[in-house]
Motif scaffolding. Structure first.
Motif, PDB file in Angstrom:
ATOM      1  N   TYR A 183      10.067   4.262  -5.749  1.00 31.38           N
ATOM      2  CA  TYR A 183      10.988   3.253  -5.236  1.00 31.38           C
ATOM      3  C   TYR A 183      11.848   2.711  -6.358  1.00 31.38           C
ATOM      4  O   TYR A 183      11.547   2.862  -7.533  1.00 31.38           O
ATOM      5  CB  TYR A 183      10.231   2.121  -4.526  1.00 31.38           C
ATOM      6  N   GLY A 184      12.932   2.117  -5.945  1.00 30.55           N
ATOM      7  CA  GLY A 184      13.862   1.545  -6.906  1.00 30.55           C
ATOM      8  C   GLY A 184      14.705   0.490  -6.222  1.00 30.55           C
ATOM      9  O   GLY A 184      14.519   0.179  -5.055  1.00 30.55           O
ATOM     10  N   SER A 185      15.622  -0.038  -6.970  1.00 26.25           N
ATOM     11  CA  SER A 185      16.488  -1.092  -6.477  1.00 26.25           C
ATOM     12  C   SER A 185      17.940  -0.632  -6.568  1.00 26.25           C
ATOM     13  O   SER A 185      18.351  -0.053  -7.573  1.00 26.25           O
ATOM     14  CB  SER A 185      16.273  -2.363  -7.309  1.00 26.25           C
ATOM     15  N   LEU A 186      18.703  -0.888  -5.520  1.00 20.77           N
ATOM     16  CA  LEU A 186      20.100  -0.482  -5.456  1.00 20.77           C
ATOM     17  C   LEU A 186      20.876  -1.571  -4.732  1.00 20.77           C
ATOM     18  O   LEU A 186      20.442  -2.047  -3.678  1.00 20.77           O
ATOM     19  CB  LEU A 186      20.233   0.844  -4.697  1.00 20.77           C
ATOM     20  N   ASP A 187      22.001  -1.969  -5.278  1.00 16.82           N
ATOM     21  CA  ASP A 187      22.849  -2.973  -4.650  1.00 16.82           C
ATOM     22  C   ASP A 187      23.723  -2.280  -3.617  1.00 16.82           C
ATOM     23  O   ASP A 187      24.745  -1.679  -3.949  1.00 16.82           O
ATOM     24  CB  ASP A 187      23.704  -3.677  -5.704  1.00 16.82           C
ATOM     25  N   MET A 188      23.314  -2.338  -2.340  1.00 16.37           N
ATOM     26  CA  MET A 188      24.061  -1.666  -1.280  1.00 16.37           C
ATOM     27  C   MET A 188      25.441  -2.271  -1.069  1.00 16.37           C
ATOM     28  O   MET A 188      26.340  -1.604  -0.556  1.00 16.37           O
ATOM     29  CB  MET A 188      23.263  -1.691   0.036  1.00 16.37           C
ATOM     30  N   CYS A 189      25.627  -3.538  -1.446  1.00 16.11           N
ATOM     31  CA  CYS A 189      26.952  -4.157  -1.303  1.00 16.11           C
ATOM     32  C   CYS A 189      27.978  -3.412  -2.148  1.00 16.11           C
ATOM     33  O   CYS A 189      29.159  -3.362  -1.812  1.00 16.11           O
ATOM     34  CB  CYS A 189      26.896  -5.626  -1.701  1.00 16.11           C
ATOM     35  N   ALA A 190      27.532  -2.809  -3.229  1.00 15.41           N
ATOM     36  CA  ALA A 190      28.439  -2.028  -4.083  1.00 15.41           C
ATOM     37  C   ALA A 190      28.953  -0.798  -3.353  1.00 15.41           C
ATOM     38  O   ALA A 190      29.944  -0.202  -3.770  1.00 15.41           O
ATOM     39  CB  ALA A 190      27.721  -1.626  -5.362  1.00 15.41           C
ATOM     40  N   TYR A 191      28.295  -0.421  -2.267  1.00 10.80           N
ATOM     41  CA  TYR A 191      28.681   0.752  -1.495  1.00 10.80           C
ATOM     42  C   TYR A 191      29.196   0.393  -0.101  1.00 10.80           C
ATOM     43  O   TYR A 191      29.209   1.217   0.793  1.00 10.80           O
ATOM     44  CB  TYR A 191      27.502   1.723  -1.391  1.00 10.80           C
ATOM     45  N   GLY A 192      29.573  -0.879   0.077  1.00 12.31           N
ATOM     46  CA  GLY A 192      30.229  -1.285   1.313  1.00 12.31           C
ATOM     47  C   GLY A 192      29.370  -1.976   2.356  1.00 12.31           C
ATOM     48  O   GLY A 192      29.860  -2.341   3.411  1.00 12.31           O
ATOM     49  N   MET A 193      28.079  -2.186   2.096  1.00 15.19           N
ATOM     50  CA  MET A 193      27.250  -2.868   3.080  1.00 15.19           C
ATOM     51  C   MET A 193      27.640  -4.346   3.122  1.00 15.19           C
ATOM     52  O   MET A 193      27.880  -4.960   2.099  1.00 15.19           O
ATOM     53  CB  MET A 193      25.764  -2.725   2.771  1.00 15.19           C
ATOM     54  N   LYS A 194      27.687  -4.872   4.337  1.00 10.07           N
ATOM     55  CA  LYS A 194      28.041  -6.281   4.531  1.00 10.07           C
ATOM     56  C   LYS A 194      27.059  -6.903   5.522  1.00 10.07           C
ATOM     57  O   LYS A 194      26.506  -6.211   6.361  1.00 10.07           O
ATOM     58  CB  LYS A 194      29.461  -6.390   5.100  1.00 10.07           C
ATOM     59  N   ASP A 195      26.880  -8.211   5.379  1.00  8.19           N
ATOM     60  CA  ASP A 195      26.047  -8.925   6.340  1.00  8.19           C
ATOM     61  C   ASP A 195      26.755  -9.018   7.672  1.00  8.19           C
ATOM     62  O   ASP A 195      27.928  -9.022   7.779  1.00  8.19           O
ATOM     63  CB  ASP A 195      25.741 -10.344   5.853  1.00  8.19           C
TER      64      ASP A 195
ATOM     65  N   ASP B 155       0.826  -1.213   0.000  1.00  8.45           N
ATOM     66  CA  ASP B 155       0.000   0.000   0.000  1.00  8.45           C
ATOM     67  C   ASP B 155       0.860   1.263   0.000  1.00  8.45           C
ATOM     68  O   ASP B 155       0.561   2.229  -0.692  1.00  8.45           O
ATOM     69  CB  ASP B 155      -0.943   0.011   1.201  1.00  8.45           C
ATOM     70  N   LEU B 156       1.942   1.245   0.778  1.00  8.90           N
ATOM     71  CA  LEU B 156       2.842   2.396   0.831  1.00  8.90           C
ATOM     72  C   LEU B 156       3.488   2.630  -0.535  1.00  8.90           C
ATOM     73  O   LEU B 156       3.531   3.754  -1.026  1.00  8.90           O
ATOM     74  CB  LEU B 156       3.922   2.175   1.901  1.00  8.90           C
ATOM     75  N   LEU B 157       3.968   1.569  -1.146  1.00  8.85           N
ATOM     76  CA  LEU B 157       4.647   1.699  -2.435  1.00  8.85           C
ATOM     77  C   LEU B 157       3.711   2.133  -3.559  1.00  8.85           C
ATOM     78  O   LEU B 157       4.162   2.718  -4.545  1.00  8.85           O
ATOM     79  CB  LEU B 157       5.335   0.389  -2.818  1.00  8.85           C
ATOM     80  N   LEU B 158       2.433   1.866  -3.411  1.00  7.20           N
ATOM     81  CA  LEU B 158       1.463   2.229  -4.445  1.00  7.20           C
ATOM     82  C   LEU B 158       0.972   3.670  -4.323  1.00  7.20           C
ATOM     83  O   LEU B 158       0.261   4.148  -5.215  1.00  7.20           O
ATOM     84  CB  LEU B 158       0.272   1.265  -4.420  1.00  7.20           C
ATOM     85  N   ARG B 159       1.365   4.353  -3.269  1.00  7.48           N
ATOM     86  CA  ARG B 159       0.951   5.754  -3.118  1.00  7.48           C
ATOM     87  C   ARG B 159       1.566   6.605  -4.224  1.00  7.48           C
ATOM     88  O   ARG B 159       2.699   6.381  -4.645  1.00  7.48           O
ATOM     89  CB  ARG B 159       1.390   6.294  -1.752  1.00  7.48           C
TER      90      ARG B 159
END
Length: 146
Positions: free
Chosen positions: A134-146, A125-129
Motif C-alpha cells: 500500500y501507499g499514499s497518492l493525492d488523487m486530487c492531483a489527478y482530477g478527483m473532486k469532492d 489485517d488486510l494491509l498487514l498481509r
C-alpha cells in the motif's frame, strides 16, 4: 490489463475513457450510486461481474464521509450511526480484496490517507498481509473532486 471499477463515491475519475457510473450501469444495468453496495443484491451482482470478467484489477473507492476527519465534529452517536450504515460496503470491499488475492489478481482501495477506515481491524489485517502493498497518492492531483 483489465480494470473493473465497482465502487465509487466519485464519478468524475475516468477509467478507459468512461465515467465510473456509466461503466457500472452499462455492465449491470443499475445505478452506480454507492448505496447499491449496501444491499445484498448489489453485492451479488458486483461479485458476479468480478467472477465472470476476472479483471486483473478491481478499483474500489468506498464512501469516505463517515471515516474522514470531519466526521469527528459530529456527536458520537451520529458518527457511529453513519459508520454502521456503510459497514456492509466496507465488509464487501474486504471480501472483494480477499477474492482477488485468492485468484492471484489485484485490487485498489481508495480512501483518504487520514481516514479511520484504515484503522478498522479488517483493513489493518488486510494491509498487514505479505501479499498486499500500500501507499499514499493525492488523487486530487489527478482530477478527483469532492
Amino acid at each position: 490489463m483489465s480494470i473493473v471499477p465497482i465502487i465509487s463515491n466519485n464519478y468524475n475519475v475516468p477509467i478507459d475513457g468512461f465515467r465510473l457510473d456509466y461503466v457500472f450501469q452499462m455492465q449491470l444495468g443499475v445505478s452506480a450510486t454507492f448505496t447499491v453496495f449496501l444491499t445484498h443484491k448489489g453485492q451479488q451482482m458486483a461479485m458476479q461481474m468480478i467472477t465472470d470478467q476476472q479483471p486483473d484489477v478491481v478499483f474500489m473507492a468506498p464512501v469516505c464521509a463517515p471515516w474522514c476527519n470531519w466526521s469527528h465534529m459530529k456527536p458520537y452517536e451520529q458518527k457511529m450511526a453513519d459508520k454502521a450504515k456503510v459497514m456492509p460496503m466496507e465488509q464487501f470491499v474486504i471480501r472483494v480484496a480477499k477474492y482477488q488475492l485468492s485468484q492471484g489478481r489485484y485490487f485498489i482501495i481508495e480512501n483518504p490517507n487520514g481516514s479511520d477506515l484504515w484503522k478498522l481491524k479488517q483493513f489493518v489485517d488486510l494491509l498487514l498481509r505479505s501479499d498486499v502493498s500500500y501507499g499514499s497518492l493525492d488523487m486530487c492531483a489527478y482530477g478527483m473532486k469532492d
